[in-house]
Motif scaffolding. Structure first.
Motif, PDB file in Angstrom:
ATOM      1  N   THR A 119       0.629  -1.516   0.004  1.00 28.50           N
ATOM      2  CA  THR A 119      -0.041  -0.106  -0.331  1.00 28.50           C
ATOM      3  C   THR A 119       1.556   1.407  -0.334  1.00 28.50           C
ATOM      4  O   THR A 119       1.011   1.784  -0.529  1.00 28.50           O
ATOM      5  CB  THR A 119      -1.367   0.031   1.082  1.00 28.50           C
ATOM      6  OG1 THR A 119      -1.644  -1.414   1.231  1.00 28.50           O
ATOM      7  CG2 THR A 119      -2.229   1.231   0.992  1.00 28.50           C
ATOM      8  N   PHE A 120       2.397   1.305   0.793  1.00 27.41           N
ATOM      9  CA  PHE A 120       2.717   2.405   0.645  1.00 27.41           C
ATOM     10  C   PHE A 120       4.204   2.425  -0.832  1.00 27.41           C
ATOM     11  O   PHE A 120       3.176   3.643  -0.640  1.00 27.41           O
ATOM     12  CB  PHE A 120       4.325   2.395   2.010  1.00 27.41           C
ATOM     13  CG  PHE A 120       5.387   2.975   2.037  1.00 27.41           C
ATOM     14  CD1 PHE A 120       4.699   4.156   2.295  1.00 27.41           C
ATOM     15  CD2 PHE A 120       5.703   2.480   2.033  1.00 27.41           C
ATOM     16  CE1 PHE A 120       6.360   5.588   1.873  1.00 27.41           C
ATOM     17  CE2 PHE A 120       7.654   3.370   1.790  1.00 27.41           C
ATOM     18  CZ  PHE A 120       7.714   4.654   1.374  1.00 27.41           C
ATOM     19  N   VAL A 121       4.076   1.564  -1.371  1.00 24.41           N
ATOM     20  CA  VAL A 121       4.778   1.438  -2.760  1.00 24.41           C
ATOM     21  C   VAL A 121       4.041   2.565  -3.339  1.00 24.41           C
ATOM     22  O   VAL A 121       4.250   2.817  -4.549  1.00 24.41           O
ATOM     23  CB  VAL A 121       5.305   0.158  -2.159  1.00 24.41           C
ATOM     24  CG1 VAL A 121       6.395   0.518  -3.903  1.00 24.41           C
ATOM     25  CG2 VAL A 121       7.248   0.139  -1.144  1.00 24.41           C
ATOM     26  N   TYR A 122       2.391   1.944  -3.220  1.00 24.70           N
ATOM     27  CA  TYR A 122       1.785   1.696  -4.163  1.00 24.70           C
ATOM     28  C   TYR A 122       1.327   3.465  -4.541  1.00 24.70           C
ATOM     29  O   TYR A 122       1.063   4.191  -5.277  1.00 24.70           O
ATOM     30  CB  TYR A 122       0.691   0.776  -4.371  1.00 24.70           C
ATOM     31  CG  TYR A 122      -0.860   1.426  -5.385  1.00 24.70           C
ATOM     32  CD1 TYR A 122      -0.705   1.256  -6.584  1.00 24.70           C
ATOM     33  CD2 TYR A 122      -1.770   1.626  -4.805  1.00 24.70           C
ATOM     34  CE1 TYR A 122      -1.878   1.627  -7.453  1.00 24.70           C
ATOM     35  CE2 TYR A 122      -3.020   2.432  -5.916  1.00 24.70           C
ATOM     36  CZ  TYR A 122      -2.936   2.401  -7.224  1.00 24.70           C
ATOM     37  OH  TYR A 122      -3.594   2.660  -8.183  1.00 24.70           O
ATOM     38  N   ALA A 123       1.266   3.964  -2.955  1.00 21.22           N
ATOM     39  CA  ALA A 123       1.033   5.308  -2.722  1.00 21.22           C
ATOM     40  C   ALA A 123       1.650   5.846  -3.459  1.00 21.22           C
ATOM     41  O   ALA A 123       1.909   6.744  -3.888  1.00 21.22           O
ATOM     42  CB  ALA A 123       0.396   5.946  -1.420  1.00 21.22           C
ATOM     43  N   VAL A 124       3.204   6.076  -3.020  1.00 22.50           N
ATOM     44  CA  VAL A 124       4.392   6.776  -3.705  1.00 22.50           C
ATOM     45  C   VAL A 124       4.367   6.320  -5.510  1.00 22.50           C
ATOM     46  O   VAL A 124       4.711   7.712  -5.225  1.00 22.50           O
ATOM     47  CB  VAL A 124       5.814   6.336  -2.703  1.00 22.50           C
ATOM     48  CG1 VAL A 124       6.848   6.561  -3.625  1.00 22.50           C
ATOM     49  CG2 VAL A 124       5.747   6.055  -1.108  1.00 22.50           C
ATOM     50  N   THR A 125       4.516   6.038  -5.196  1.00 19.63           N
ATOM     51  CA  THR A 125       4.706   5.558  -6.265  1.00 19.63           C
ATOM     52  C   THR A 125       3.135   6.089  -7.892  1.00 19.63           C
ATOM     53  O   THR A 125       3.469   6.464  -8.372  1.00 19.63           O
ATOM     54  CB  THR A 125       4.137   3.833  -7.157  1.00 19.63           C
ATOM     55  OG1 THR A 125       5.176   3.238  -6.563  1.00 19.63           O
ATOM     56  CG2 THR A 125       4.751   3.098  -9.081  1.00 19.63           C
ATOM     57  N   ARG A 126       2.343   5.920  -7.169  1.00 25.25           N
ATOM     58  CA  ARG A 126       0.947   7.212  -7.794  1.00 25.25           C
ATOM     59  C   ARG A 126       1.305   8.232  -7.853  1.00 25.25           C
ATOM     60  O   ARG A 126       0.953   9.137  -8.280  1.00 25.25           O
ATOM     61  CB  ARG A 126      -0.695   6.716  -6.745  1.00 25.25           C
ATOM     62  CG  ARG A 126      -1.081   4.991  -6.835  1.00 25.25           C
ATOM     63  CD  ARG A 126      -1.909   5.382  -9.350  1.00 25.25           C
ATOM     64  NE  ARG A 126      -2.756   5.972  -8.364  1.00 25.25           N
ATOM     65  CZ  ARG A 126      -3.260   5.930  -9.502  1.00 25.25           C
ATOM     66  NH1 ARG A 126      -3.145   5.632 -11.003  1.00 25.25           N
ATOM     67  NH2 ARG A 126      -4.327   7.162  -9.190  1.00 25.25           N
ATOM     68  N   ALA A 127       2.059   8.720  -6.958  1.00 25.90           N
ATOM     69  CA  ALA A 127       2.194  10.359  -5.858  1.00 25.90           C
ATOM     70  C   ALA A 127       3.478  10.819  -7.246  1.00 25.90           C
ATOM     71  O   ALA A 127       3.506  12.013  -7.604  1.00 25.90           O
ATOM     72  CB  ALA A 127       2.512  10.592  -4.693  1.00 25.90           C
ATOM     73  N   LEU A 128       4.497  10.314  -7.565  1.00 23.50           N
ATOM     74  CA  LEU A 128       5.406  10.404  -8.851  1.00 23.50           C
ATOM     75  C   LEU A 128       5.402   9.955 -10.008  1.00 23.50           C
ATOM     76  O   LEU A 128       5.316  11.331 -11.164  1.00 23.50           O
ATOM     77  CB  LEU A 128       6.587   9.639  -8.330  1.00 23.50           C
ATOM     78  CG  LEU A 128       7.119   9.641  -6.624  1.00 23.50           C
ATOM     79  CD1 LEU A 128       8.112   8.527  -6.609  1.00 23.50           C
ATOM     80  CD2 LEU A 128       7.475  11.000  -6.758  1.00 23.50           C
ATOM     81  N   SER A 129       3.894   9.458 -10.326  1.00 23.82           N
ATOM     82  CA  SER A 129       3.564   8.948 -11.629  1.00 23.82           C
ATOM     83  C   SER A 129       3.260  10.471 -12.033  1.00 23.82           C
ATOM     84  O   SER A 129       3.148  10.531 -13.698  1.00 23.82           O
ATOM     85  CB  SER A 129       3.076   8.160 -11.417  1.00 23.82           C
ATOM     86  OG  SER A 129       1.445   7.943 -10.995  1.00 23.82           O
ATOM     87  N   GLY A 130       2.146  11.354 -11.574  1.00 23.64           N
ATOM     88  CA  GLY A 130       1.977  12.362 -12.309  1.00 23.64           C
ATOM     89  C   GLY A 130       2.934  13.183 -12.860  1.00 23.64           C
ATOM     90  O   GLY A 130       3.029  14.022 -14.239  1.00 23.64           O
ATOM     91  N   VAL A 131       3.904  13.498 -12.416  1.00 24.07           N
ATOM     92  CA  VAL A 131       5.453  14.273 -12.097  1.00 24.07           C
ATOM     93  C   VAL A 131       6.341  13.295 -13.684  1.00 24.07           C
ATOM     94  O   VAL A 131       6.319  13.899 -14.244  1.00 24.07           O
ATOM     95  CB  VAL A 131       6.394  14.179 -10.925  1.00 24.07           C
ATOM     96  CG1 VAL A 131       7.056  15.159 -11.067  1.00 24.07           C
ATOM     97  CG2 VAL A 131       5.913  15.249 -10.013  1.00 24.07           C
ATOM     98  N   LEU A 132       6.011  12.217 -12.935  1.00 21.31           N
ATOM     99  CA  LEU A 132       7.107  11.605 -14.124  1.00 21.31           C
ATOM    100  C   LEU A 132       5.678  11.444 -15.856  1.00 21.31           C
ATOM    101  O   LEU A 132       6.749  11.879 -17.125  1.00 21.31           O
ATOM    102  CB  LEU A 132       6.454   9.691 -14.194  1.00 21.31           C
ATOM    103  CG  LEU A 132       7.311   8.845 -15.459  1.00 21.31           C
ATOM    104  CD1 LEU A 132       8.610   9.185 -15.379  1.00 21.31           C
ATOM    105  CD2 LEU A 132       7.482   7.374 -14.708  1.00 21.31           C
ATOM    106  N   ILE A 133       4.944  11.653 -16.301  1.00 22.39           N
ATOM    107  CA  ILE A 133       3.945  12.085 -16.888  1.00 22.39           C
ATOM    108  C   ILE A 133       4.275  13.781 -17.936  1.00 22.39           C
ATOM    109  O   ILE A 133       4.178  13.621 -18.949  1.00 22.39           O
ATOM    110  CB  ILE A 133       2.289  11.683 -16.759  1.00 22.39           C
ATOM    111  CG1 ILE A 133       2.504  10.628 -16.706  1.00 22.39           C
ATOM    112  CG2 ILE A 133       1.689  12.505 -17.487  1.00 22.39           C
ATOM    113  CD1 ILE A 133       0.298   9.519 -16.209  1.00 22.39           C
ATOM    114  N   ALA A 134       3.927  14.225 -16.588  1.00 20.43           N
ATOM    115  CA  ALA A 134       4.737  16.216 -16.704  1.00 20.43           C
ATOM    116  C   ALA A 134       5.880  15.782 -17.390  1.00 20.43           C
ATOM    117  O   ALA A 134       6.370  17.080 -18.765  1.00 20.43           O
ATOM    118  CB  ALA A 134       4.544  16.086 -16.074  1.00 20.43           C
ATOM    119  N   ARG A 135       6.339  14.980 -16.999  1.00 20.96           N
ATOM    120  CA  ARG A 135       7.658  15.596 -17.344  1.00 20.96           C
ATOM    121  C   ARG A 135       8.544  14.627 -19.073  1.00 20.96           C
ATOM    122  O   ARG A 135       9.521  14.931 -19.911  1.00 20.96           O
ATOM    123  CB  ARG A 135       8.996  14.727 -16.266  1.00 20.96           C
ATOM    124  CG  ARG A 135      10.545  14.401 -16.659  1.00 20.96           C
ATOM    125  CD  ARG A 135      11.064  15.469 -16.264  1.00 20.96           C
ATOM    126  NE  ARG A 135      11.164  16.281 -15.468  1.00 20.96           N
ATOM    127  CZ  ARG A 135      11.495  15.924 -14.942  1.00 20.96           C
ATOM    128  NH1 ARG A 135      12.550  14.418 -14.149  1.00 20.96           N
ATOM    129  NH2 ARG A 135      11.267  16.208 -13.096  1.00 20.96           N
TER     130      ARG A 135
END
Length: 153
Positions: A119-135
């Protein structure tokens, strides 16, 4: 995460407090001097940084054009996505162009937590994924512009 009173990482606001604390425990404050090479294209990728202050240029070598800057990152940006690849090697070279303070994320420990704390790793991955897509969109636009400008009329 790096001791500042204001939160320079708004993309982490969606994380629950316990996940924000756990993520902070996986980071170490680092400082890069202007001119420091943070990582080199085609070398093993083992880190991710949450930039607090400063600027970092991402560059790549383009045949016939030499080394070109693909993107310049600033405080509040994330640096170092290549560790996510199955073959984790840096896709670009990163060079600090000013004194840069960052929180270095221990991605090895983050990856090890997948089985114990999915759950923790998924939450961190989701939080970072928006930044990754914009990049990715920004890098794509920049590369298209470089290609268009390299063609002779």
């Amino acid at each position: 995460m790096t001791g500042r009173h204001t939160d320079p990482f708004p993309f982490l606001h969606g994380l629950e407090q316990e996940h924000r604390i756990a993520l902070a425990e996986l980071t170490t404050p680092v400082r890069f001097a202007a001119g420091d090479r943070i990582f080199q294209e085609n070398h093993p990728a083992r880190h991710l940084w949450l930039l607090d202050t400063g600027t970092v240029d991402l560059t790549t070598a383009i045949p016939g054009r030499g080394t070109v800057t693909v993107e310049t990152l600033h405080g509040g940006d994330v640096l170092g996505w290549s560790w996510l690849n199955p073959r984790p090697v840096w896709q670009f070279t990163a060079m600090a162009t000013s004194v840069t303070d960052a929180a270095e994320l221990d991605v090895t420990t983050l990856e090890q937590r997948v089985s114990d704390e999915p759950t923790f790793v998924y939450a961190v991955t989701r939080a970072l994924s928006g930044v990754l897509i914009a990049r990715l969109q920004s890098s794509r636009a920049r590369l298209l512009d470089l290609y268009a400008n390299s063609r002779e009329p």
